[in-house]
Scaffold this active site. Structure first.
Site, mmCIF file in Angstrom:
data_model
loop_
_atom_site.group_PDB
_atom_site.id
_atom_site.type_symbol
_atom_site.label_atom_id
_atom_site.label_comp_id
_atom_site.label_asym_id
_atom_site.label_seq_id
_atom_site.Cartn_x
_atom_site.Cartn_y
_atom_site.Cartn_z
ATOM 1 C CD GLU A 250 51.235 16.597 8.169
ATOM 2 O OE1 GLU A 250 51.869 16.074 7.211
ATOM 3 O OE2 GLU A 250 51.496 16.374 9.352
ATOM 4 C CB CYS A 284 50.283 13.716 0.594
ATOM 5 S SG CYS A 284 49.936 12.653 1.993
HETATM 6 P P1 NAD Z 1 44.196 22.136 -1.977
HETATM 7 O O1 NAD Z 1 45.443 22.833 -1.586
HETATM 8 O O2 NAD Z 1 43.535 22.521 -3.240
HETATM 9 O O3 NAD Z 1 43.085 22.299 -0.822
HETATM 10 C C1 NAD Z 1 43.315 21.799 0.477
HETATM 11 C C2 NAD Z 1 42.406 22.509 1.453
HETATM 12 O O4 NAD Z 1 42.855 23.855 1.609
HETATM 13 C C3 NAD Z 1 40.951 22.606 0.990
HETATM 14 O O5 NAD Z 1 40.089 22.478 2.104
HETATM 15 C C4 NAD Z 1 40.887 24.014 0.436
HETATM 16 O O6 NAD Z 1 39.590 24.519 0.416
HETATM 17 C C5 NAD Z 1 41.785 24.748 1.423
HETATM 18 N N1 NAD Z 1 42.360 26.020 0.957
HETATM 19 C C6 NAD Z 1 42.937 26.276 -0.233
HETATM 20 N N2 NAD Z 1 43.368 27.562 -0.269
HETATM 21 C C7 NAD Z 1 43.050 28.113 0.927
HETATM 22 C C8 NAD Z 1 43.235 29.404 1.512
HETATM 23 N N3 NAD Z 1 43.825 30.383 0.833
HETATM 24 N N4 NAD Z 1 42.802 29.618 2.766
HETATM 25 C C9 NAD Z 1 42.226 28.627 3.472
HETATM 26 N N5 NAD Z 1 42.010 27.384 2.974
HETATM 27 C C10 NAD Z 1 42.425 27.134 1.715
HETATM 28 O O7 NAD Z 1 44.539 20.556 -1.984
HETATM 29 P P2 NAD Z 1 43.659 19.340 -2.485
HETATM 30 O O8 NAD Z 1 43.625 19.334 -3.974
HETATM 31 O O9 NAD Z 1 42.373 19.262 -1.743
HETATM 32 O O10 NAD Z 1 44.540 18.110 -1.971
HETATM 33 C C11 NAD Z 1 45.668 17.643 -2.658
HETATM 34 C C12 NAD Z 1 46.940 18.201 -2.059
HETATM 35 O O11 NAD Z 1 46.988 17.932 -0.666
HETATM 36 C C13 NAD Z 1 48.175 17.564 -2.638
HETATM 37 O O12 NAD Z 1 49.155 18.538 -2.795
HETATM 38 C C14 NAD Z 1 48.571 16.551 -1.562
HETATM 39 O O13 NAD Z 1 49.926 16.179 -1.595
HETATM 40 C C15 NAD Z 1 48.230 17.306 -0.334
HETATM 41 N N6 NAD Z 1 48.034 16.419 0.805
HETATM 42 C C16 NAD Z 1 48.994 16.399 1.774
HETATM 43 C C17 NAD Z 1 48.876 15.531 2.839
HETATM 44 C C18 NAD Z 1 49.936 15.455 3.905
HETATM 45 O O14 NAD Z 1 49.642 14.907 4.957
HETATM 46 N N7 NAD Z 1 51.134 15.970 3.679
HETATM 47 C C19 NAD Z 1 47.751 14.701 2.958
HETATM 48 C C20 NAD Z 1 46.778 14.770 1.952
HETATM 49 C C21 NAD Z 1 46.935 15.634 0.888
#
Ligand code: NAD
Length: 500
Positions: A250, A284
């Site tokens: 997601e 998102c």
């Molecule tokens: P992010 O990508 O920085 O982090 C998201 C999660 O992934 C965190 O828990 C982070 O620690 C983890 N993560 C990052 N790199 C990783 C790796 N290499 N291995 C394992 N885990 C890893 O995102 P954010 O800043 O927390 O959230 C914002 C983003 O999330 C935006 O792009 C938003 O659109 C998206 N989002 C999408 C949805 C959806 O349902 N499509 C919902 C909410 C947020």
């Protein structure tokens, strides 16, 4: 391979409205992770043997416990993420809703029965639990995204290991605390092997390098459900695919609203304001682009500017506030960088912008002003192709619906979309196979604020995953096709003869 004690550090959670530390948690080590997975596997073996409606009963108790604590949990979400109180409470309501949905679902995990081509044979499909599910969540929905996954995965018979965002660890601690209190007190599930029921919902707070990478590489996690940026999805998706595991992704959106000349502009204005400014543009599904028919764009732009100027920015716990802060200094910096590119591209900033950020620079917290950018007719600025996780809205003009849909679908992401029109033709065209390419397509409502009853997720770089309602539960189960021969002969499929 464990971390040494010296490597274990404390993590501070910061209130983005004040910059103050609201609590600290211990970052967990690889050893902690290993133990959590082993315990989840042990209790999961017992959980999957509990009848699904009984699992539903446990989830019902969890949803009720969240109901009892909706206000303090919602306010914690507000304190930790900066979203306004109504949205913080709304997020916990969403957790309760998906819990209720999962309770009903626990009696509906059905497969199809079909007719065998062979005499005296029965052919059907059934669904079994997958095992231990890994859930990685983003900061902006620190409770709901976990609940979407955890409540469904639990009734499906799985254990759920949660790695929250390091920007919102306290919400994860609080939600897990509620669940563990319920599991300690209930008497529906008593594991036969003496395992602790709390181990069904382990919380592992740690860095991407220690815990994140351990999860993606771990063959004991048949499914990793990951919510976050497209960049994260590429890394996590690639690693899990490398071990032929499953992911439910997601990821980011770049959501647009099309405003036709026959639209109810009052409705469109309210929906776009909530979509673009709500949660300070950190959803998102936030509205990032408005494609407006050229006959109404000047009027609509003027009304948007007026609405933007009236948005009350400030303490997210204050009932009068509509927009709280961004999550941290980095998010403010990312918004400044995008505004720098907007200036380089010569786009017209109608309100907000770098000046809007400067106006809040001396205050504590990470406040900005919502920004409206008008894109000149025919221009296609690259910055608008990116998801800047901040309240920047690009306003484009178009001449006809074909042009609007082409522009709408041109970006890499494909999460949420909307059209405002009173024309059935335009609405149906938008919803047709040649219309919006997004996972969510709405008519006369905005891009943001989905209900839990429908499947939630997006196409293209948004990752293709579906969570929440409808048949999204299937992602947490494995399908088994079963054929039973109740006759005394052994006919082969396709009529093959194989007799010696
Ligand atoms: P992010 O990508 O920085 O982090 C998201 C999660 O992934 C965190 O828990 C982070 O620690 C983890 N993560 C990052 N790199 C990783 C790796 N290499 N291995 C394992 N885990 C890893 O995102 P954010 O800043 O927390 O959230 C914002 C983003 O999330 C935006 O792009 C938003 O659109 C998206 N989002 C999408 C949805 C959806 O349902 N499509 C919902 C909410 C947020």
């Amino acid at each position: 391979m464990g971390m040494t004690t010296a490597q274990i550090a404390d993590l501070a959670s910061i209130n983005p409205a004040t910059g103050e530390v609201i609590g600290t948690v211990r970052l967990q080590s690889r050893d902690d992770y290993e133990q959590a997975v082993a315990r989840a596997e042990a209790v999961g073996a017992s959980w999957r043997r509990l009848p699904a409606p009984k699992r539903g009963e446990v989830v019902r108790l969890i949803a009720n416990a969240m109901r009892d604590r909706i206000e303090p949990l919602g306010e914690l979400v507000t304190r930790e993420t900066g979203k306004i109180r109504a949205e913080g409470i709304g997020e916990i309501q969403e957790c309760i809703d998906i819990g209720d949905f999962a309770v009903g679902l626990s009696r509906q995990l059905y497969g199809i029965t079909t007719h065998s081509e062979r005499p005296d044979h029965r052919l059907y499909e059934q669904w079994h639990p997958l095992g231990t599910i890994g859930v990685i969540t983003a900061f902006n929905f620190p409770a709901a995204v976990w609940a979407w996954n955890a409540m469904l995965a639990a009734v499906c018979g799985n254990a759920v290991l949660w790695k929250p965002s390091l920007l919102a660890p306290l919400t994860a601690v609080a939600m897990t605390g509620v669940v563990h209190d319920v599991l300690r007190e209930q008497d529906v599930f008593k594991p036969s092997n003496g395992a602790d029921p709390c181990d069904l919902f382990p919380l592992v707070i740690g860095t991407d390098e220690t815990i994140g990478q351990a999860m993606t590489a771990d063959r004991r996690l048949p499914l990793v459900s990951a919510t976050g940026s497209c960049a994260m999805g590429r890394t996590v998706g690639g690693t899990v695919a490398g071990r032929l595991g499953r992911t439910l992704l997601e990821l980011g959106g770049n959501n647009a609203v099309i405003v036709m000349s026959d639209a109810d502009l009052d409705l469109a204005l309210r929906a776009i304001l909530f979509g673009a400014v709500g949660t300070a543009g950190q959803r998102c599904t936030s509205t990032r682009r408005v494609l407006c028919h050229r006959d109404v764009i000047d009027t609509f732009a003027a009304r948007l500017v007026e609405a933007y100027r009236s948005v009350r920015i400030g303490d997210p716990l204050d009932q009068a506030t509509l927009m709280g802060p961004l999550i941290n200094e980095l998010a403010v910096q990312n918004m400044c960088n995008a505004l720098g590119e907007i200036a380089n591209e010569g786009l017209d900033v109608l309100c907000g912008g770098l000046e809007g950020i400067a106006r809040h620079a001396d205050e504590p917290g990470f406040f900005v002003e919502p920004t409206l950018v008008r894109v000149p007719a025919g221009a296609d600025p690259r910055i608008a192709w990116q998801e800047t996780f901040a309240p920047i809205l690009y306003l484009y003009e178009f001449a006809d619906l074909d042009e609007a849909i082409e522009r709408h679908n041109a970006v890499d992401q494909g999460l949420s979309s909307a059209i405002f029109t009173s024309s059935m033709h335009a609405a149906e065209r938008f919803l047709s196979a040649d219309g919006s390419d997004c996972g969510i397509a709405n008519v006369n409502l905005g891009t943001s604020g989905a209900e839990i009853g429908g499947a939630f997720g997006g196409e293209k770089d948004t990752g293709g995953g579906r969570e929440s309602g409808s048949d999204a539960w299937r992602a947490y189960m494995r399908r088994q096709t079963c054929t039973i021969n109740w006759g005394s002969d052994l006919p082969l499929a396709q009529g093959i003869q194989f007799e010696s």
